[in-house]
Design an enzyme around this catalytic site. Sequence first.
Site, PDB file in Angstrom:
ATOM      1  N   CYS A 148       0.871   2.712   6.176  1.00  0.00           N
ATOM      2  CA  CYS A 148       1.199   1.336   6.573  1.00  0.00           C
ATOM      3  C   CYS A 148       1.075   0.447   5.345  1.00  0.00           C
ATOM      4  O   CYS A 148       0.350   0.766   4.403  1.00  0.00           O
ATOM      5  CB  CYS A 148       0.259   0.864   7.665  1.00  0.00           C
TER       6      CYS A 148
ATOM      7  N   HIS B 176      -9.586   3.139  -1.007  1.00  0.00           N
ATOM      8  CA  HIS B 176      -8.156   2.834  -0.949  1.00  0.00           C
ATOM      9  C   HIS B 176      -7.737   1.881  -2.073  1.00  0.00           C
ATOM     10  O   HIS B 176      -7.660   0.671  -1.870  1.00  0.00           O
ATOM     11  CB  HIS B 176      -7.853   2.237   0.444  1.00  0.00           C
TER      12      HIS B 176
ATOM     13  N   CYS C 254       0.804  -1.227   0.000  1.00  0.00           N
ATOM     14  CA  CYS C 254       0.000   0.000   0.000  1.00  0.00           C
ATOM     15  C   CYS C 254       0.835   1.273   0.000  1.00  0.00           C
ATOM     16  O   CYS C 254       0.297   2.361  -0.183  1.00  0.00           O
ATOM     17  CB  CYS C 254      -0.922   0.017   1.210  1.00  0.00           C
TER      18      CYS C 254
HETATM   19  C1  LIG Z   1      -2.669  -3.580   1.843  1.00  0.00           C
HETATM   20  C2  LIG Z   1      -1.677  -2.754   2.580  1.00  0.00           C
HETATM   21  O1  LIG Z   1      -0.478  -2.793   2.194  1.00  0.00           O
HETATM   22  C3  LIG Z   1      -2.049  -1.944   3.788  1.00  0.00           C
HETATM   23  C4  LIG Z   1      -3.461  -1.537   3.969  1.00  0.00           C
HETATM   24  O2  LIG Z   1      -3.903  -0.484   3.608  1.00  0.00           O
HETATM   25  S1  LIG Z   1      -4.437  -2.663   4.738  1.00  0.00           S
HETATM   26  C5  LIG Z   1      -6.077  -2.299   4.218  1.00  0.00           C
HETATM   27  C6  LIG Z   1      -6.367  -3.059   2.995  1.00  0.00           C
HETATM   28  N1  LIG Z   1      -7.787  -3.011   2.706  1.00  0.00           N
HETATM   29  C7  LIG Z   1      -8.589  -4.029   2.991  1.00  0.00           C
HETATM   30  O3  LIG Z   1      -8.184  -5.032   3.539  1.00  0.00           O
HETATM   31  C8  LIG Z   1     -10.010  -3.847   2.561  1.00  0.00           C
HETATM   32  C9  LIG Z   1     -10.898  -4.254   3.639  1.00  0.00           C
HETATM   33  N2  LIG Z   1     -12.279  -4.115   3.226  1.00  0.00           N
HETATM   34  C10 LIG Z   1     -13.051  -5.183   2.865  1.00  0.00           C
HETATM   35  O4  LIG Z   1     -12.581  -6.311   2.766  1.00  0.00           O
HETATM   36  C11 LIG Z   1     -14.506  -4.920   2.614  1.00  0.00           C
HETATM   37  O5  LIG Z   1     -14.703  -3.624   2.142  1.00  0.00           O
HETATM   38  C12 LIG Z   1     -15.338  -5.135   3.923  1.00  0.00           C
HETATM   39  C13 LIG Z   1     -15.271  -6.611   4.328  1.00  0.00           C
HETATM   40  C14 LIG Z   1     -14.832  -4.244   5.051  1.00  0.00           C
HETATM   41  C15 LIG Z   1     -16.796  -4.736   3.673  1.00  0.00           C
HETATM   42  O6  LIG Z   1     -17.259  -5.406   2.552  1.00  0.00           O
HETATM   43  P1  LIG Z   1     -18.812  -5.406   2.197  1.00  0.00           P
HETATM   44  O7  LIG Z   1     -19.593  -6.063   3.276  1.00  0.00           O
HETATM   45  O8  LIG Z   1     -18.952  -5.912   0.816  1.00  0.00           O
HETATM   46  O9  LIG Z   1     -19.126  -3.851   2.239  1.00  0.00           O
HETATM   47  P2  LIG Z   1     -20.422  -3.076   1.772  1.00  0.00           P
HETATM   48  O10 LIG Z   1     -21.470  -4.022   1.257  1.00  0.00           O
HETATM   49  O11 LIG Z   1     -20.023  -1.984   0.897  1.00  0.00           O
HETATM   50  O12 LIG Z   1     -20.903  -2.436   3.132  1.00  0.00           O
HETATM   51  C16 LIG Z   1     -21.586  -3.206   4.101  1.00  0.00           C
HETATM   52  C17 LIG Z   1     -22.709  -2.348   4.660  1.00  0.00           C
HETATM   53  O13 LIG Z   1     -22.127  -1.252   5.334  1.00  0.00           O
HETATM   54  C18 LIG Z   1     -22.750  -0.052   4.918  1.00  0.00           C
HETATM   55  N3  LIG Z   1     -21.790   1.045   5.047  1.00  0.00           N
HETATM   56  C19 LIG Z   1     -20.522   1.085   4.624  1.00  0.00           C
HETATM   57  N4  LIG Z   1     -19.978   2.267   4.930  1.00  0.00           N
HETATM   58  C20 LIG Z   1     -20.916   2.988   5.570  1.00  0.00           C
HETATM   59  C21 LIG Z   1     -20.951   4.295   6.135  1.00  0.00           C
HETATM   60  N5  LIG Z   1     -19.904   5.106   6.106  1.00  0.00           N
HETATM   61  N6  LIG Z   1     -22.104   4.714   6.715  1.00  0.00           N
HETATM   62  C22 LIG Z   1     -23.189   3.898   6.751  1.00  0.00           C
HETATM   63  N7  LIG Z   1     -23.215   2.648   6.237  1.00  0.00           N
HETATM   64  C23 LIG Z   1     -22.082   2.202   5.657  1.00  0.00           C
HETATM   65  C24 LIG Z   1     -23.123  -0.349   3.482  1.00  0.00           C
HETATM   66  O14 LIG Z   1     -24.155   0.498   3.025  1.00  0.00           O
HETATM   67  C25 LIG Z   1     -23.603  -1.776   3.576  1.00  0.00           C
HETATM   68  O15 LIG Z   1     -24.917  -1.764   4.062  1.00  0.00           O
HETATM   69  P3  LIG Z   1     -26.004  -2.797   3.476  1.00  0.00           P
HETATM   70  O16 LIG Z   1     -25.465  -4.173   3.816  1.00  0.00           O
HETATM   71  O17 LIG Z   1     -27.256  -2.443   4.212  1.00  0.00           O
HETATM   72  O18 LIG Z   1     -26.053  -2.545   2.009  1.00  0.00           O
END
Ligand SMILES: CC(=O)CC(=O)SCCNC(=O)CCNC(=O)[C@H](O)C(C)(C)COP(=O)(O)OP(=O)(O)OC[C@H]1O[C@@H](n2cnc3c(N)ncnc32)[C@H](O)[C@@H]1OP(=O)(O)O
Length: 448
Positions: free
Chosen positions: A435, A405, A112
């Site tokens: 990170c 991201h 990242c």
């Molecule tokens: C990689 C590196 O080197 C370093 C790094 O940066 S580490 C970070 C790397 N990134 C990750 O690992 C990504 C992690 N994220 C994920 O895997 C997925 O996004 C997750 C598992 C967190 C969620 O996936 P998901 O369930 O498909 O999300 P999504 O369907 O969009 O949202 C779930 C619910 O939350 C709600 N929601 C999301 N954000 C919201 C907000 N800000 N306010 C209100 N509701 C929200 C959505 O509307 C959805 O609601 P419904 O089920 O009623 O439709």
Amino acid sequence: MKPLTESTLQASKGENMTTTQPQHIRRAAILGGNRIPFARAHKEYARASNQDMLTSALDGLVARFGLAGERLGEVAGGAVLKHSKDLNLTREAVLGSALAPTTPAFDLGQACATGLESVVTIAQKIRLGQIESGIGAGADSASDAPIAVSEELRQVLLEINRTKTISQRLKAIARLRPFDLAPQAPSNGEARTGKSMGEHQALTTAEWGITREDQDALALASHRNFAAAWDRGFFDDLVTPYLGVTRDTNLRPDSTPESLAKLSPVFGRELRAEPTMTAGNSTPLTDGASAVLLASEDWAAEHGLTPLAYLTDAEAAAVDFVDGEEGLLMAPAYAVPRLLERNGLTFADIDVFEIHEAFASTVLCHLAAWESEEFCREKLGLPGALGRIDRAKLNPNGSSLAAGHPFAATGGRIVASVAKHLHETGQQRALVSICAAGGQGLTAIIEA
Ligand SMILES: CC(=O)CC(=O)SCCNC(=O)CCNC(=O)[C@H](O)C(C)(C)COP(=O)(O)OP(=O)(O)OC[C@H]1O[C@@H](n2cnc3c(N)ncnc32)[C@H](O)[C@@H]1OP(=O)(O)O
């Protein structure tokens, strides 16, 4: 060893006149940036490749700064999720862009932190006088993640490529069993632990006792700050529309404490502690690309361009997360104090902190570590706590929780935003921290 700064290098000038090393370091100016709006995975950019998006980010920069046909010193870039055919993604993007095809380009990889590493690499080449101008870039598509095949199928396909007769080919194919044909879905798990980033971060979150309320509050601030920055036109000269998208699609200005509090935890369900990480306080899987233009002051002046800020130093750190000694995403907690010390700075000297929000709790764990006497004494060897960051100075224009991201594109988004922020506000100094997977982190100082 003495740190290599402008003053020590100037001082060494007289000591060793025969050296072929550069005799002074120049300043690397950040002239501006461009990115495409970031989009949630599998939506608007579902059919766009990393190369398509990176080319578009470069072309937006070219258009904004009048660089069509220009040969730049070098372009650095990369992607975390790369297809094997993308041998040099950045070079292919340059060839597809309006830059001169004689502009060299290369990929690098730092998970990242790839985008920030690209910017730092170009800045250091400029500082040493190796190039006059360049671009630090990055792209990632979670929608176009490479799908792998089984090891047996891979071996057979390679063998088929080498065979000369149909019977040899059929013999190779006959070795395959039905389950060898099953594709292997992409995962963002750590190779050495098999745990996802979220699962790792859930452990660290519990260890530091970070509350759900604090995580949701940080997520809310990110959406509000990011929305306010869009509304006042802050991103108008940092973002170029792409495939009909004009604003980052993850941004939810309607987020409220109540809507965030309603979301079910998604990581850390296997922990004894109450799980606290949700889709609202974790970054979503995102597609996007970004590019930052850097140059020497002479090149900027020749092109009539005003530097927004300067990248003056950077520091990387790595932690041993495999045996659980340290949290996977905690490396910036080590890099930042080293960077500050080398530059004779404290938190009080920093006007803006741009800390990548991989998860809300990642940022909160870093802040907690710097406020902890025990961590700072035992892990950093400091006499006491590093200190508390004034929250008003943290991610004032929002960060990854609101922007999304697209891994390798995040560094460019942050550098361009913070350089513009310094220029606009007249503030002096920013600290950037990202990170990365593999237990690493990259941090940098950007100054007016
Ligand atoms: C990689 C590196 O080197 C370093 C790094 O940066 S580490 C970070 C790397 N990134 C990750 O690992 C990504 C992690 N994220 C994920 O895997 C997925 O996004 C997750 C598992 C967190 C969620 O996936 P998901 O369930 O498909 O999300 P999504 O369907 O969009 O949202 C779930 C619910 O939350 C709600 N929601 C999301 N954000 C919201 C907000 N800000 N306010 C209100 N509701 C929200 C959505 O509307 C959805 O609601 P419904 O089920 O009623 O439709």
